[in-house]
Design a protein around this motif. Structure first.
Motif, mmCIF file in Angstrom:
data_model
loop_
_atom_site.group_PDB
_atom_site.id
_atom_site.type_symbol
_atom_site.label_atom_id
_atom_site.label_comp_id
_atom_site.label_asym_id
_atom_site.label_seq_id
_atom_site.Cartn_x
_atom_site.Cartn_y
_atom_site.Cartn_z
ATOM 1 N N GLN A 29 51.815 16.743 76.195
ATOM 2 C CA GLN A 29 51.978 16.273 77.488
ATOM 3 C C GLN A 29 53.441 15.951 78.000
ATOM 4 N N THR A 30 54.031 16.449 78.915
ATOM 5 C CA THR A 30 55.587 16.429 78.847
ATOM 6 C C THR A 30 56.004 15.000 78.861
ATOM 7 N N THR A 31 55.294 14.106 79.115
ATOM 8 C CA THR A 31 55.614 12.556 79.218
ATOM 9 C C THR A 31 55.380 11.849 77.909
ATOM 10 N N GLN A 32 54.817 12.492 76.649
ATOM 11 C CA GLN A 32 54.629 11.892 75.445
ATOM 12 C C GLN A 32 55.758 11.272 74.910
ATOM 13 N N PHE A 47 63.938 8.904 90.546
ATOM 14 C CA PHE A 47 63.143 10.332 90.753
ATOM 15 C C PHE A 47 63.758 11.213 89.561
ATOM 16 N N CYS A 48 62.892 11.850 88.750
ATOM 17 C CA CYS A 48 63.224 12.864 87.889
ATOM 18 C C CYS A 48 63.265 14.284 88.558
ATOM 19 N N PHE A 49 63.901 15.325 87.821
ATOM 20 C CA PHE A 49 64.288 16.480 88.648
ATOM 21 C C PHE A 49 62.848 17.100 89.103
ATOM 22 N N GLY A 50 61.846 17.066 88.567
ATOM 23 C CA GLY A 50 60.480 17.407 88.844
ATOM 24 C C GLY A 50 59.731 17.061 90.165
ATOM 25 N N VAL A 51 59.908 15.562 90.042
ATOM 26 C CA VAL A 51 59.336 15.111 91.372
ATOM 27 C C VAL A 51 60.252 15.208 92.678
ATOM 28 N N LYS A 52 61.564 15.086 92.400
ATOM 29 C CA LYS A 52 62.427 15.272 93.628
ATOM 30 C C LYS A 52 62.253 16.772 94.097
ATOM 31 N N ILE A 93 58.115 18.129 75.417
ATOM 32 C CA ILE A 93 58.248 16.694 75.941
ATOM 33 C C ILE A 93 59.555 16.955 76.904
ATOM 34 N N CYS A 94 59.399 16.405 77.826
ATOM 35 C CA CYS A 94 60.401 16.315 78.909
ATOM 36 C C CYS A 94 61.455 14.975 78.516
ATOM 37 N N HIS A 95 62.653 15.125 78.393
ATOM 38 C CA HIS A 95 63.623 14.184 78.011
ATOM 39 C C HIS A 95 63.963 13.322 79.374
ATOM 40 N N ALA A 96 63.451 13.586 80.610
ATOM 41 C CA ALA A 96 63.647 12.611 81.573
ATOM 42 C C ALA A 96 63.078 11.394 81.289
ATOM 43 N N THR A 97 61.750 11.353 80.637
ATOM 44 C CA THR A 97 60.861 10.212 80.474
ATOM 45 C C THR A 97 61.587 9.323 79.243
ATOM 46 N N ALA A 98 61.902 10.163 78.099
ATOM 47 C CA ALA A 98 62.395 9.458 77.066
ATOM 48 C C ALA A 98 63.958 8.881 77.296
ATOM 49 N N ARG A 107 50.937 19.662 93.138
ATOM 50 C CA ARG A 107 52.077 18.689 92.791
ATOM 51 C C ARG A 107 52.788 18.874 91.242
ATOM 52 N N SER A 108 53.790 18.222 90.969
ATOM 53 C CA SER A 108 54.540 18.539 89.900
ATOM 54 C C SER A 108 53.798 18.471 88.645
ATOM 55 N N HIS A 109 52.609 17.722 88.460
ATOM 56 C CA HIS A 109 51.621 17.897 87.462
ATOM 57 C C HIS A 109 51.135 19.144 87.154
ATOM 58 N N THR A 157 54.703 22.870 90.735
ATOM 59 C CA THR A 157 54.583 22.452 89.285
ATOM 60 C C THR A 157 55.955 22.383 88.811
ATOM 61 N N CYS A 158 56.175 21.082 88.154
ATOM 62 C CA CYS A 158 57.194 21.005 87.631
ATOM 63 C C CYS A 158 57.756 22.327 86.793
ATOM 64 N N PRO A 159 59.019 22.844 86.481
ATOM 65 C CA PRO A 159 58.905 23.952 85.650
ATOM 66 C C PRO A 159 58.759 23.633 84.010
ATOM 67 N N PHE A 160 59.200 22.201 83.742
ATOM 68 C CA PHE A 160 58.856 21.922 82.384
ATOM 69 C C PHE A 160 57.132 21.773 82.033
ATOM 70 N N VAL A 161 56.295 21.532 83.014
ATOM 71 C CA VAL A 161 54.826 21.575 82.902
ATOM 72 C C VAL A 161 54.422 22.759 82.998
ATOM 73 N N LYS A 162 55.122 23.745 83.919
ATOM 74 C CA LYS A 162 54.714 25.288 83.948
ATOM 75 C C LYS A 162 54.873 25.868 82.210
HETATM 76 FE FE1 F3S Z 1 59.458 14.909 85.811
HETATM 77 FE FE2 F3S Z 1 58.999 17.281 85.224
HETATM 78 FE FE3 F3S Z 1 59.945 15.645 83.471
HETATM 79 S S1 F3S Z 1 58.027 16.089 86.741
HETATM 80 S S2 F3S Z 1 59.010 13.764 84.225
HETATM 81 S S3 F3S Z 1 60.981 16.326 85.232
HETATM 82 S S4 F3S Z 1 58.085 17.116 83.218
#
Ligand code: F3S
Length: 300
Positions: free
Chosen positions: A160-163, A11-16, A195-200, A71-73, A94-99
């Motif tokens: 896109q945050t997951t790029q 789980f990343c922060f936004g999904v949690k 870009i959100c660092h959780a993915t990277a 949703r977080s998207h 909505t995840c704050p990073f997407v916002k």
């Molecule tokens: Fe997750 Fe938000 Fe990043 S949903 S992957 S923390 S943009």
């Protein structure tokens, strides 16, 4: 066999946060609670949410009353307006990073910039971001598309945050080259790495772990793009890699002869599934070990 977990997994922060907000909405409201499309790309979690009465609908027309959890998207502003018109209560998860990406897209458009979004044009997050520009943003998936863009003089680039960072940088490099070429737009380029660092972080941790182990297990929904990407990264290292959704899909033969197995999970995989998989991997490894010892014994 030792099981090593990736330094960053699950789980990343936004999904949690989105799940917590949905559960909180359930606890505080007696009416219907629903999400437009599944809250996360994990069928086991979606089933659990459904048992708690958090439904998935595909069209707002199916909702005459109740609470809509975004949703977080995130979504296009039109969806929020339609929900308001229908008199629905809205819980915005909505995840704050997407916002932040949505707000930048909106502000840049208002200031007269052409917004270029680097991402997957079919992804709901990207569709949402484009919606905040009134549909005016240009979406590019990579540098080749950026080279073909018709551009206005002032351009603002977001991601896109997951790029992957390298793809984003390659697009920016193409736009910069066009900037310095005389007479070619854009003449002003503003770059915002959203870009959100959780993915990277998860991808880097998976890459490092896959290089150290004999076999990798990646846990997460088959529909989850970030989980599939993790599996692809692990396979690139040459280590045998298996993508599963649940512990009962594990097979003992995967671990025969393995001394160390690696485990990672997509951003939409809850801890309880990861723990179950880890336990089962250890059990299967023990069984595989016993079977090998018995086979050795028979050949004596
Ligand atoms: Fe997750 Fe938000 Fe990043 S949903 S992957 S923390 S943009």
């Amino acid at each position: 066999m030792e099981v090593k977990r990736a330094a960053s997994a699950g789980f990343c922060f936004g999904v949690k946060r989105a799940i917590e907000l949905a559960l909180q909405a359930r606890a505080e409201n007696t009416g219907r609670i629903f999400t437009l499309g599944p809250l996360i790309h994990n069928p086991q979690v979606v089933r659990l949410l459904a048992e708690k009465g958090i439904e998935v609908i595909q069209d707002l027309a199916a909702a005459a009353e109740g609470t809509l959890v975004i949703r977080s998207h995130g979504v296009e502003p039109e969806v929020l307006a339609a929900a308001q018109e229908l008199g629905l209560k809205v819980v915005d998860a909505t995840c704050p990073f997407v916002k932040r990406a949505q707000e930048l897209a909106r502000d840049l458009t208002e200031q007269g910039y052409t917004v270029v979004v680097v991402g997957d044009r079919e992804h709901p997050e990207v569709r949402g971001i484009v919606g905040w520009t009134g549909g005016r943003a240009q979406v590019v998936e990579g540098p080749e598309e950026a080279a073909r863009l018709p551009l206005l003089p002032r351009v603002g680039v977001i991601a896109q945050t997951t790029q992957p960072l390298d793809n984003f940088e390659a697009v920016v490099a193409v736009l910069r080259r066009r900037l310095v070429k005389e007479g070619e737009a854009p003449s002003e380029l503003r770059v915002f790495s959203t870009i959100c660092h959780a993915t990277a972080e998860r991808q880097q941790a998976a890459r490092e772990l896959a290089a150290q182990v004999d076999v990798m297990v990646v846990v997460g929904g088959y529909d989850s793009a970030n989980t599939r990407k993790l599996a692809a990264i692990c396979r690139e290292s040459g280590t045998p890699t298996y993508h599963i959704e649940t512990a009962d899909q594990l097979k003992s033969e995967w671990f025969a002869g393995a001394r160390v197995a690696g485990l990672t999970a997509g951003a939409s995989t809850p801890d309880w599934i990861i723990e179950e998989v880890e336990r089962r991997m250890k059990e299967l490894a023990e069984n595989a070990q016993e079977e090998m010892q018995m086979a050795d014994f028979r050949t004596l």
